[in-house]
Design an enzyme around this catalytic site. Structure first.
Site, PDB file in Angstrom:
ATOM      1  N   SER A 220       0.655  -1.233   0.131  1.00 38.91           N
ATOM      2  CA  SER A 220       0.091   0.056  -0.162  1.00 38.91           C
ATOM      3  C   SER A 220       0.990   1.262   0.296  1.00 38.91           C
ATOM      4  CB  SER A 220      -1.100   0.330   1.614  1.00 38.91           C
ATOM      5  OG  SER A 220       0.067   0.264   1.926  1.00 38.91           O
ATOM      6  N   ASP A 221       0.880   2.203  -0.455  1.00 41.58           N
ATOM      7  CA  ASP A 221       0.560   3.358  -0.412  1.00 41.58           C
ATOM      8  C   ASP A 221       1.004   3.914   1.338  1.00 41.58           C
ATOM      9  OD1 ASP A 221       2.635   6.291  -0.395  1.00 41.58           O
ATOM     10  OD2 ASP A 221       0.511   7.226  -2.353  1.00 41.58           O
ATOM     11  N   TRP A 222       1.163   4.764   1.870  1.00 41.72           N
ATOM     12  CA  TRP A 222       1.397   4.872   3.037  1.00 41.72           C
ATOM     13  C   TRP A 222       0.004   5.283   3.513  1.00 41.72           C
ATOM     14  CZ3 TRP A 222       5.275   2.481   1.065  1.00 41.72           C
ATOM     15  CH2 TRP A 222       6.571   1.827   2.185  1.00 41.72           C
ATOM     16  N   ALA A 224      -2.839   3.937   2.931  1.00 46.88           N
ATOM     17  CA  ALA A 224      -3.449   3.884   2.565  1.00 46.88           C
ATOM     18  C   ALA A 224      -4.522   2.260   2.237  1.00 46.88           C
ATOM     19  CB  ALA A 224      -3.191   3.951   0.805  1.00 46.88           C
TER      20      ALA A 224
END
Length: 832
Positions: A220-222, A224
């Site tokens: 995941s993006d941080w 997200a």
């Protein structure tokens, strides 16, 4: 060591713990199976490591737009190898780069961090980047999957886009890097067609993993990942950061309750272990059966056990079906990062205009170097793309370093909204709650930043505050401006006197705002020239769960006579020099992660400065130091315009090389530059009711400009050199195109031969032409070079309800120097 056997030794708790971070940047170790921590780090122009701090410097390469402007896959591959070398030096296994989102609109805040408006060019440059990084035994992580092409409301926005547009435009670069063997991929914040990307089973599992055969890891993006079951079933493999979040114990409970199948977790763990093998973080445990080995085929239990290559194998090329461990120490020939940064910068510089052959400069005795970027260039964009290099060569230093020309400097104007950090050596003092020192670390200026981990000698559990301490000796008497930048509780002392004690609050809902666009509090102090003052800025903070977030600075601006006076001084300086060079730039408030641009104008009074300098000196060169398009109302009044993008740490050295002809500007535009904002076919990036609709379909970039019948300032693919070329002949065999070009000038040169493909029949909803190939060639004066490209199958295909369909008939291939400058054409016949 068999991955399936390893998975079989783990209980459910151990499995789920492997799927989320122990801290900001790393996955946990499991020594009993030989698994060390998997450390991740932001890129894409350098490797920060676990401590985002000036105390841990990094090589800073030019921005991704600059990399794409080289149109040189081998040079980009070399840049990737350098980044892998930097990652290994810092103990990093996974580089969170490159960014494969597209230049859909020039207002996109991270335009500088993306490669191009064209999916084919983005895919080819991105694949070379991935291959270079992974050849060095470090995982690349292409991002942000998918349609994260703007910043406004990026956490919550829904992008509505037709499947054909997704397939042919926005997914195309990701498909290319999967074929190149990417070992990881990052899922975006936004939703696509109503489903948040971290939960998007159709795109992450069905398409990416099943249809494309991606055997890597989806992270995941941080922050997200915001759900448990939906993200696990949606194809996400790792939720970052940790240890808090929707996974960990929550995921374990979901499996025990039957809400998530344990087979899903097993596949996630399989992908984590596979990645660990590839980067050398999974090693044999004495007494365990077998040893870590390369995966030889596609993912799954049947393909996770192969013969052991030995305890210390040499690294081989990365591939989508193979695996290698990280190179052993000393096994590589070291890459000179400074030299490569300088080479990439020069090769990316794009000469947009050169009337009368003003460049390269010859017989010049004096140069007026003007503009805000002369002494303080913008070498990189803001946000996660930032690193701290141990040196920055400014244009002023680069030109003065030649020694054969007199350089007269005048800044002219300062467009920055916020002053830069006070440029004096300082130190960061880490304090406990009682004010006792836990450790000190030097700072290059008055900026303190540690995101993730504190220095190893600081006891994070005792941290109560961080203090910047330094001494400043002013050169001017008067009222000096100090800018406290950061969020939280602060106390500022000047010569022992408390001048601020309170809170600075951060507005907005983006958790990254505290370091992407932090709040500011301004102070003034009456100082006397030559009299030193002691400065202290204390910030109350604490580390939580082993994670630190320290990010604040003290900016400074000396008394100034004002722009009217400084512009007049610059004009007078220009009038008395053989050549005037104006370095115009954007500012951190214009191009950064976390927000989009509001317009395309150069900030401040720089347009006025350029116009007045050009009137004073007809031999004026404008150097545009920006990561994305800017308007140039003065364009017809200056003979030469050179675009340097965000050029990295060797900015000034590379600029001197190009201006004086030691190197040729090798760049070609990876995106179209408009003359007026109103002409841009796709401009708006502001959501309406939480949604952005990609109504333009396939038509972005030059594709949209052509269909709209509009003429930009400079077309995609444009760029001049210091010699001339003739296009002599073109021959087609099947889908292979061979072209002969000749250097007809008096200097060695480099040409980017570009191949555009037009379909047999025109459809106004489809591009008139698409880029289908390119080749960079070098030639001596009078030399003819033959180059061959193989047009990809996808260039002849369109997406339909039944899948990909080859368009039969006679396609026209145009060969030339840019999309608007074809020189030769031929016919390519394909059958359906």
């Amino acid at each position: 060591m068999d991955i399936e056997e390893l998975i079989g030794t783990l209980d459910l708790g151990a499995k789920t713990r492997l799927l989320t971070g122990t801290d900001m940047w790393s996955l946990p170790a499991l020594p009993r199976i030989g698994l060390g921590p998997l450390v991740m780090s932001d890129g894409p122009i350098g490797v920060r490591g676990e401590r985002w701090s000036p105390g841990d410097p990094s090589i800073a390469l030019p921005s991704p737009t600059a990399l794409a402007a080289t149109w040189d896959v081998e040079l980009v591959r070399r840049a990737g190898r350098l980044l892998a070398q930097e990652a290994r030096r810092k103990g990093v296994h996974v580089l969170l780069a490159p960014t494969l989102n597209l230049h859909r609109s020039p207002l996109g805040g991270r335009h500088f961090e993306c490669f191009s408006e064209d999916p084919y060019l983005t895919g080819e440059i991105g694949a070379a980047y991935v291959e270079g990084v992974q050849e060095g035994g470090v995982a690349a992580t292409p991002k942000h999957f998918v349609a994260n092409d703007f910043e406004t409301d990026r956490f919550t926005v829904n992008v509505t886009v037709a499947e054909g547009t997704l397939r042919e435009v926005y997914l195309a670069p990701f498909e290319r890097v999967v074929r190149a063997g990417a070992w990881a991929l990052m899922s975006a914040y936004n939703a696509v067609n109503g489903t948040t990307m971290t939960e998007h089973r159709a795109l992450q599992r069905d398409l990416l993993k099943d249809e494309w055969g991606f055997d890597g890891l989806v992270v995941s993006d941080w922050t997200a990942a915001r759900s448990t079951e939906a993200t696990a079933d949606g194809g996400l493999d790792v939720a970052m950061p940790g240890p808090y979040g929707p996974w960990g114990a929550k995921l374990e409970a979901a499996v025990r309750d039957g809400r998530v199948a344990e087979e899903v977790v097993d596949d996630q763990v399989r992908r984590v272990l596979r990645l660990a093998l590839r980067v050398g973080a999974l090693r044999p445990v004495p007494g365990s059966p077998g040893s870590p080995a390369a995966l030889a085929s596609a993912p799954g239990p049947a393909s996770t056990s192969v013969p052991d290559p030995g305890p210390d194998p040499d690294p081989g090329p990365g591939s989508g079906t193979g695996l290698k461990v990280a190179p052993r120490a000393g096994g590589d020939v070291p890459i000179d990062g400074v030299a490569l940064a300088r080479e990439v910068a020069a090769r990316s510089f794009t000469l947009l205009r050169n009337e009368g052959g003003l460049l390269p400069l010859e017989g010049v005795r004096s140069v007026a170097l003007i503009g805000p970027g002369a002494a303080q260039p913008r070498i990189m964009g803001g946000g996660s793309a930032q690193v701290y290099p141990d040196r920055i060569v400014s244009p002023l230093e680069g030109l003065r370093g030649r020694g054969d020309v007199e350089v007269r400097h005048a800044p002219g104007t300062d467009p920055r909204i916020r002053p830069a950090p006070l440029a004096v050596p300082c130190r960061a003092v880490f304090l406990d709650a009682g004010g006792e020192s836990l450790g000190e670390h030097p700072l290059a200026d008055a900026e303190a930043r540690w995101v993730g981990r504190l220095p190893a000698d600081v006891d994070a559990d005792r941290l109560g505050a961080v203090e910047i301490r330094g001494t400043y000796t002013p050169e001017m008497t008067g009222s000096h401006l100090f800018s406290l930048v950061g969020a939280g509780a602060f106390a500022v002392r000047i010569d022992g006197e408390v001048v601020f004690d309170g809170f600075v609050t951060s507005p907005g809902g983006d958790p990254a705002t505290a370091f992407l666009a932090p709040p500011e509090h301004r102070l003034t102090a009456a100082l006397t020239a030559g009299v030193p003052v002691e400065l202290r800025v204390r910030h109350l903070t604490a580390a939580s769960g082993g994670m630190a977030f320290v990010s604040f600075s003290l900016g400074h601006a000396a008394p100034s006579p004002g722009d009217d006076a400084t512009i007049a001084e610059a004009v007078a300086t220009a009038a008395g020099a053989d050549v005037a060079i104006v370095i115009a730039c954007t500012t951190p408030e214009v191009e950064s992660e976390g927000f989009d641009r509001t317009d395309l104008a150069l900030p401040g009074r720089q347009d006025e400065l350029i116009t007045r300098v050009a009137r004073a000196n007809p031999r004026t060169v404008v150097v545009v130091n920006a990561g994305s398009p800017v308007l140039m109302p003065w364009l017809e009044h200056v003979p030469a315009v050179l675009l340097t993008w965000f050029p990295g740490q060797e900015a000034g050295a590379a600029l001197a090389d190009v201006l004086f002809g030691d190197a040729e500007p090798g760049g070609r535009l990876p995106t179209t530059w408009p003359l007026r904002a109103s002409d841009v076919p796709v401009l708006d990036v502001t959501p309406t009711d939480g949604e952005v609709v990609y109504r333009e379909g396939l038509l972005i970039g030059y594709r949209a400009w052509e269909r709209a019948g509009r003429v930009p300032a400079f077309w995609f693919g444009h760029g001049l050199g210091y010699t001339t070329w003739s296009y002599d002949s073109v021959a087609v065999t099947g889908t292979t195109v061979t072209v002969a070009v000749t250097n007809t000038g008096g200097r060695p040169g480099r040409e980017v031969v570009q191949f555009y493909l037009a379909p047999p029949e025109q459809d106004p909803l489809r591009p008139a032409r698409i880029l289908a190939g390119f080749s960079a060639v070098d030639a001596a004066p009078g030399q003819t070079v033959i180059t061959t490209v193989y047009l990809p199958e996808r260039a002849f295909q369109v997406w339909t309800e039944r899948g990909w369909r080859t368009v039969p008939g006679e396609h026209t291939v145009e060969v030339g120097r840019g999309v608007a400058d074809p020189r030769l054409s031929a016919t390519v016949t394909v059958t359906g």
